[in-house]
Scaffold this motif. Structure first.
Motif, short mmCIF file in Angstrom:
data_model
loop_
_atom_site.label_atom_id
_atom_site.label_comp_id
_atom_site.label_asym_id
_atom_site.label_seq_id
_atom_site.Cartn_x
_atom_site.Cartn_y
_atom_site.Cartn_z
N ASP A 55 0.82 -1.22 0.00
CA ASP A 55 0.00 0.00 0.00
C ASP A 55 0.85 1.26 0.00
O ASP A 55 0.52 2.25 0.66
N ASP A 56 1.92 1.23 -0.77
CA ASP A 56 2.76 2.42 -0.91
C ASP A 56 2.28 3.22 -2.12
O ASP A 56 2.40 2.77 -3.26
N ALA A 57 1.71 4.40 -1.88
CA ALA A 57 1.11 5.20 -2.96
C ALA A 57 2.14 5.57 -4.02
O ALA A 57 1.87 5.52 -5.22
N ALA A 76 -1.95 0.30 -15.94
CA ALA A 76 -1.56 1.62 -15.45
C ALA A 76 -2.73 2.27 -14.72
O ALA A 76 -2.54 2.83 -13.62
N ILE A 77 -3.92 2.19 -15.28
CA ILE A 77 -5.12 2.76 -14.65
C ILE A 77 -5.32 2.15 -13.26
O ILE A 77 -5.59 2.86 -12.29
N LYS A 78 -5.17 0.83 -13.18
CA LYS A 78 -5.36 0.15 -11.89
C LYS A 78 -4.41 0.69 -10.83
O LYS A 78 -4.82 0.96 -9.69
N HIS A 79 -3.16 0.91 -11.19
CA HIS A 79 -2.19 1.37 -10.19
C HIS A 79 -2.34 2.86 -9.88
O HIS A 79 -2.14 3.26 -8.72
N PHE A 80 -2.70 3.67 -10.87
CA PHE A 80 -2.98 5.08 -10.56
C PHE A 80 -4.18 5.18 -9.61
O PHE A 80 -4.16 5.99 -8.66
N ARG A 81 -5.20 4.37 -9.86
CA ARG A 81 -6.38 4.39 -8.97
C ARG A 81 -5.99 3.96 -7.55
O ARG A 81 -6.45 4.55 -6.57
N HIS A 82 -5.16 2.91 -7.47
CA HIS A 82 -4.74 2.43 -6.14
C HIS A 82 -3.95 3.53 -5.42
O HIS A 82 -4.15 3.77 -4.23
N LEU A 84 -4.27 6.71 -5.78
CA LEU A 84 -5.18 7.78 -5.35
C LEU A 84 -6.08 7.35 -4.20
O LEU A 84 -6.52 8.21 -3.42
N ARG A 85 -6.37 6.06 -4.09
CA ARG A 85 -7.13 5.61 -2.92
C ARG A 85 -6.32 5.84 -1.64
O ARG A 85 -6.88 6.17 -0.59
N ILE A 86 -5.01 5.69 -1.73
CA ILE A 86 -4.14 5.89 -0.57
C ILE A 86 -3.85 7.38 -0.37
O ILE A 86 -3.85 7.87 0.76
N ASN A 87 -3.62 8.08 -1.47
CA ASN A 87 -3.25 9.50 -1.39
C ASN A 87 -4.07 10.29 -2.42
O ASN A 87 -3.58 10.59 -3.52
N ALA A 93 -0.84 12.02 -9.87
CA ALA A 93 -1.59 10.79 -10.14
C ALA A 93 -2.90 11.10 -10.85
O ALA A 93 -3.31 10.37 -11.77
N HIS A 94 -3.58 12.18 -10.45
CA HIS A 94 -4.82 12.58 -11.14
C HIS A 94 -4.52 12.92 -12.61
O HIS A 94 -5.25 12.50 -13.52
#
Length: 226
Positions: A55-57, A76-82, A84-87, A93-94
């Motif tokens: 869970d390292d943003a 890539a979308i999956k990891h950008f979303r993850h 942003l869930r953390i930070n 990231a947006h």
């Protein structure tokens, strides 16, 4: 730059040889490999870092960047979303999620993320520009123009913003002309010429001058037939 990246890669590899389960070193090595133009190798190290610290943003964000460079857009979308869930306050990231969503044909979602990025970083010329392009492609010319203009307030030398502002103003002028609002069409197309000239796009400027001439001709009183 390449020499420094090469040196950094060697140092991080040696650190991992000594201490193989150190997520910060894997992430740093991944960043160095990315800057060296080796995103596929970088991906391996970002993934290893996430196995250690899932869970390292920052790692999710950097992995998203590397995957996007490899055109692995869904991952890539999956990891950008993850990330942003953390930070959720990470403007970068947006922005990058918005860019990838746009490539994937999801402009409405892309617009939301560009807007989120601007709430965090309101004076990002590039984000205003990217949002302007996406809005223009969706037919929202007036909002697109507003964002191109804001980009130019931040960076007056932004040639791409000048050019796309000229294009959007020209399209808006054509819409006014079709509605019979010829005075507005002339004024808007004249503004478009100024933008095209600032972008040093002589072809666009020439097309717009002809556009203005046609509008002026349409409003000129016609001579009675002899």
């Amino acid at each position: 730059m390449a020499g420094r990246a090469d040196w950094a890669v060697q140092c991080y590899r040696e650190l991992l040889r000594i201490s193989p389960d150190h997520e910060d070193v894997d992430q740093s090595l991944g960043i160095a490999l990315s800057s060296w133009g080796r995103p596929q190798e970088a991906i391996v190290h970002f993934q290893k870092a996430l196995r250690i610290k899932p869970d390292d943003a920052k790692t999710h964000y950097n992995l998203g960047l590397a995957l996007a460079r490899q055109e692995k857009f869904d991952d890539a979308i999956k990891h950008f979303r993850h990330s942003l869930r953390i930070n959720p306050g990470d403007a970068g990231a947006h922005i990058n999620l918005g860019n990838v969503l746009k490539v994937k044909g999801m402009p409405n979602e892309a617009i939301k993320h560009f807007q989120s990025a601007l709430r965090i970083r309101p004076d990002s010329a590039k984000t205003h520009y990217n949002l302007g392009i996406t809005l223009a492609e969706q037919g929202d010319l007036e909002e697109a123009i507003s964002h191109y203009q804001h980009a130019l307030l931040v960076n007056p030398d932004f040639a791409g913003a000048h050019e796309n502002l000229g294009i959007a103003l020209g399209m808006l002028a054509a819409t006014y002309a079709e509605a019979g609002r010829l005075d507005e069409a002339i004024k808007t197309a004249s503004q478009a010429i100024a933008s095209a000239t600032a972008a040093e796009d002589e072809k666009l400027a020439g097309d717009l001058r002809r556009q203005v001439a046609s509008y002026r001709q349409a409003v000129s009183p016609k001579k009675p037939s002899e």
